[in-house]
Motif scaffolding. Structure first.
Motif, mmCIF file in Angstrom:
data_model
loop_
_atom_site.group_PDB
_atom_site.id
_atom_site.type_symbol
_atom_site.label_atom_id
_atom_site.label_comp_id
_atom_site.label_asym_id
_atom_site.label_seq_id
_atom_site.Cartn_x
_atom_site.Cartn_y
_atom_site.Cartn_z
ATOM 1 N N PRO A 150 41.510 36.119 38.449
ATOM 2 C CA PRO A 150 42.413 36.491 37.344
ATOM 3 C C PRO A 150 41.796 37.467 36.361
ATOM 4 C CG PRO A 150 42.509 34.130 37.757
ATOM 5 C CD PRO A 150 41.372 34.663 38.582
ATOM 6 N N PHE A 151 40.499 37.292 36.070
ATOM 7 C CA PHE A 151 39.834 38.215 35.148
ATOM 8 C C PHE A 151 39.773 39.621 35.739
ATOM 9 C CE2 PHE A 151 35.895 40.439 34.069
ATOM 10 C CZ PHE A 151 36.060 40.599 32.701
ATOM 11 N N ILE A 155 41.455 43.122 34.410
ATOM 12 C CA ILE A 155 40.736 44.378 34.196
ATOM 13 C C ILE A 155 41.466 45.518 34.899
ATOM 14 C CG2 ILE A 155 38.621 45.649 34.782
ATOM 15 C CD1 ILE A 155 38.217 43.843 32.445
ATOM 16 N N PHE A 156 41.962 45.220 36.107
ATOM 17 C CA PHE A 156 42.716 46.225 36.859
ATOM 18 C C PHE A 156 43.955 46.653 36.067
ATOM 19 C CE2 PHE A 156 45.243 47.684 40.581
ATOM 20 C CZ PHE A 156 44.315 48.572 41.100
ATOM 21 N N PHE A 281 41.809 37.555 27.283
ATOM 22 C CA PHE A 281 42.690 36.636 27.997
ATOM 23 C C PHE A 281 42.250 36.481 29.459
ATOM 24 C CE2 PHE A 281 45.969 37.731 24.671
ATOM 25 C CZ PHE A 281 45.999 36.457 24.119
ATOM 26 N N GLY A 282 41.657 37.536 30.014
ATOM 27 C CA GLY A 282 41.146 37.426 31.377
ATOM 28 C C GLY A 282 40.032 36.402 31.475
ATOM 29 N N LEU A 334 48.056 38.952 33.688
ATOM 30 C CA LEU A 334 47.819 37.665 34.334
ATOM 31 C C LEU A 334 48.998 37.234 35.195
ATOM 32 C CD1 LEU A 334 46.158 35.707 31.386
ATOM 33 C CD2 LEU A 334 45.029 36.831 33.310
ATOM 34 N N ALA A 335 50.206 37.683 34.860
ATOM 35 C CA ALA A 335 51.377 37.247 35.621
ATOM 36 C C ALA A 335 51.314 37.718 37.070
ATOM 37 C CB ALA A 335 52.657 37.746 34.957
ATOM 38 N N VAL A 336 50.676 38.844 37.325
ATOM 39 C CA VAL A 336 50.557 39.321 38.705
ATOM 40 C C VAL A 336 49.727 38.343 39.521
ATOM 41 C CG1 VAL A 336 49.693 41.164 40.175
ATOM 42 C CG2 VAL A 336 50.857 41.729 38.044
ATOM 43 N N THR A 337 48.576 37.939 38.997
ATOM 44 C CA THR A 337 47.752 36.948 39.679
ATOM 45 C C THR A 337 48.494 35.625 39.794
ATOM 46 O OG1 THR A 337 45.767 37.989 38.792
ATOM 47 C CG2 THR A 337 45.535 35.752 39.633
ATOM 48 N N TYR A 338 49.223 35.269 38.756
ATOM 49 C CA TYR A 338 50.020 34.040 38.720
ATOM 50 C C TYR A 338 50.993 34.001 39.897
ATOM 51 C CZ TYR A 338 52.994 30.509 36.359
ATOM 52 O OH TYR A 338 53.709 29.394 36.015
#
Length: 415
Positions: A150-151, A155-156, A281-282, A334-338
């Protein structure tokens, strides 16, 4: 405490930079984000003031472009998770972007523009999710610990925010010098540079498993109550964000008495704060539940629109953009990783699932902006944004709760 935090930031930043081929992916993400940031904040000015569309016609036009993005990028997302070269797809979508924006530079006929928007820019909209899916594949095959993903993905996303830091203000300056023709040609040039970088530096990652002939049963997956609640909430959030993005240029220039320079500055302020917030937040995402961070992002958005509804001068919007930045740092990063965690074996499909929730929200947002702005004053259009983000927040609190595993594996979702 402060030293430990700075040490953690330094360690993780070095880790990201040392991931194979990740630096060039960061550059590509910046370039695609920059190309988008040059046009999107000024799209309503282009449609309403340059092409001469009515508010309703503009809403329909942007809806056509959004529907093209949903339909075409969904198909491309499914192709990308099988034995189709993601590198080739990145080149194809970038070529479509070049053709689309060159068309926007010279075409002023409403119907021809709609065709270009649906087919070419619809295909071009798949470029960003394919980049993000490729980044996730690289992370999965790297030595990066799972808890750090997620971090790294935040960053991406941060490089997209970096592009939006300079893009809108730069676009305002470009419009003064060469108008929209020059702006669109500059966007096309950005995608041409992306093609060169993809061809020269990007290598296809081997698929984790052969997906040819197999199909994810998304219907069975999407309508699980928890997942469906998250999709609806994201849809509401992005509908509100789209209404806001279309409404602010008109609100600032026609109600508050501001200029295009004010508009460019308003859209450039949030990314300045998004970058450090995404890092913070990451890091938090490696220690806290992603679901609670997503809820926090919705709360930030609700408060932002509530305050925005009451501004009386362009400068008052500047400090409010900090709330917008906090929301974007969470829900757009973060929603993308989520969502990728929902379908860990099919990152292209999962990323497209999230981005389609975003695009469908945009579709409704475009229509609602066109309709509501023809009925209400521009300042009262923000009331819809308040209702949508508040509703999304309540949905996540009541229905969108995670019950068991962090992400359903969908063993029964592939046939």
């Amino acid at each position: 405490m402060g030293r430990n935090f700075l040490r953690a930031v330094k360690h993780r930043t070095a880790m990201v930079w040392n991931i194979p081929s990740f630096p060039i992916l960061l550059l590509l993400n910046f370039m695609v984000g920059l190309s988008m940031s040059l046009f999107v904040p000024f799209s309503s000015i282009f449609g309403l003031d340059v092409v001469g569309m009515s508010n309703m016609a503009y809403g329909v036009f942007m809806t056509i472009m959004a529907v093209g993005g949903v339909v075409i990028s969904t198909y491309i997302g499914k192709l990308s998770d099988r034995n189709i070269s993601r590198k080739m797809l990145l080149v194809i979508t970038s070529v479509a972007a070049i053709g689309g924006y060159i068309g926007f530079a010279y075409i002023r006929d409403y119907y021809l523009l709609s065709i270009v928007a649906f087919f070419l820019l619809g295909m071009a909209s798949a470029t960003m999710p394919q980049l993000w899916a490729h980044a996730r594949e690289i992370l999965e095959s790297s030595e990066v610990p799972k808890r750090e993903i997620p971090f790294v993905m935040n960053i991406f996303r941060m490089f997209t925010a970096l592009a939006w830091t300079v893009g809108p203000a730069f676009a305002g300056w470009i419009l003064v010098l060469v108008d929209f023709e020059g702006l669109f040609l500059l966007v096309a040039l950005g995608f041409f540079i992306c093609i060169i970088a993809v061809v020269a530096f990007i290598k296809d990652e081997p698929k984790e498993r052969d997906m040819s002939g197999k199909q994810v049963v998304l219907g069975k997956f999407i309508f699980r109550p928890y997942i469906f609640a998250n999709i609806v909430a994201m849809f509401l959030l992005h509908a509100a964000t789209t209404i806001n993005m279309q409404n602010i240029p008109q609100f600032v220039t026609k109600v508050l008495g501001g200029t295009e320079a004010h508009v460019g500055m308003i859209f450039s302020v949030p990314p300045v704060f998004e970058i450090p917030l995404m890092i913070a937040f990451g890091i938090l995402a490696t220690r806290l539940d992603l679901g609670w961070l997503i809820k926090l992002g919705f709360l930030f958005s609700f408060v932002y629109f509530l305050l925005l509804w009451n501004v009386t001068a362009p400068w008052q919007i500047y400090p409010l953009q900090l709330l917008s930045a906090a929301n974007v740092a969470i829900t757009a990063g973060l929603a993308v990783t989520y969502f990728q965690n929902f379908l860990p074996k099919e990152p292209g499909t999962a990323t497209t699932l999230y981005m389609n929730a975003q695009k469908i929200g945009q579709t409704i947002g475009f229509l609602l902006f066109g309709y509501l702005s023809s009925l209400l004053s521009y300042e009262n259009v923000f009331i819809i944004c308040i209702i949508f983000t508040g509703g999304g927040f309540l949905i996540l609190l009541t229905v969108g709760k995670k019950k068991n595993a962090a992400s359903p594996a969908l063993h029964d979702g592939v046939r």
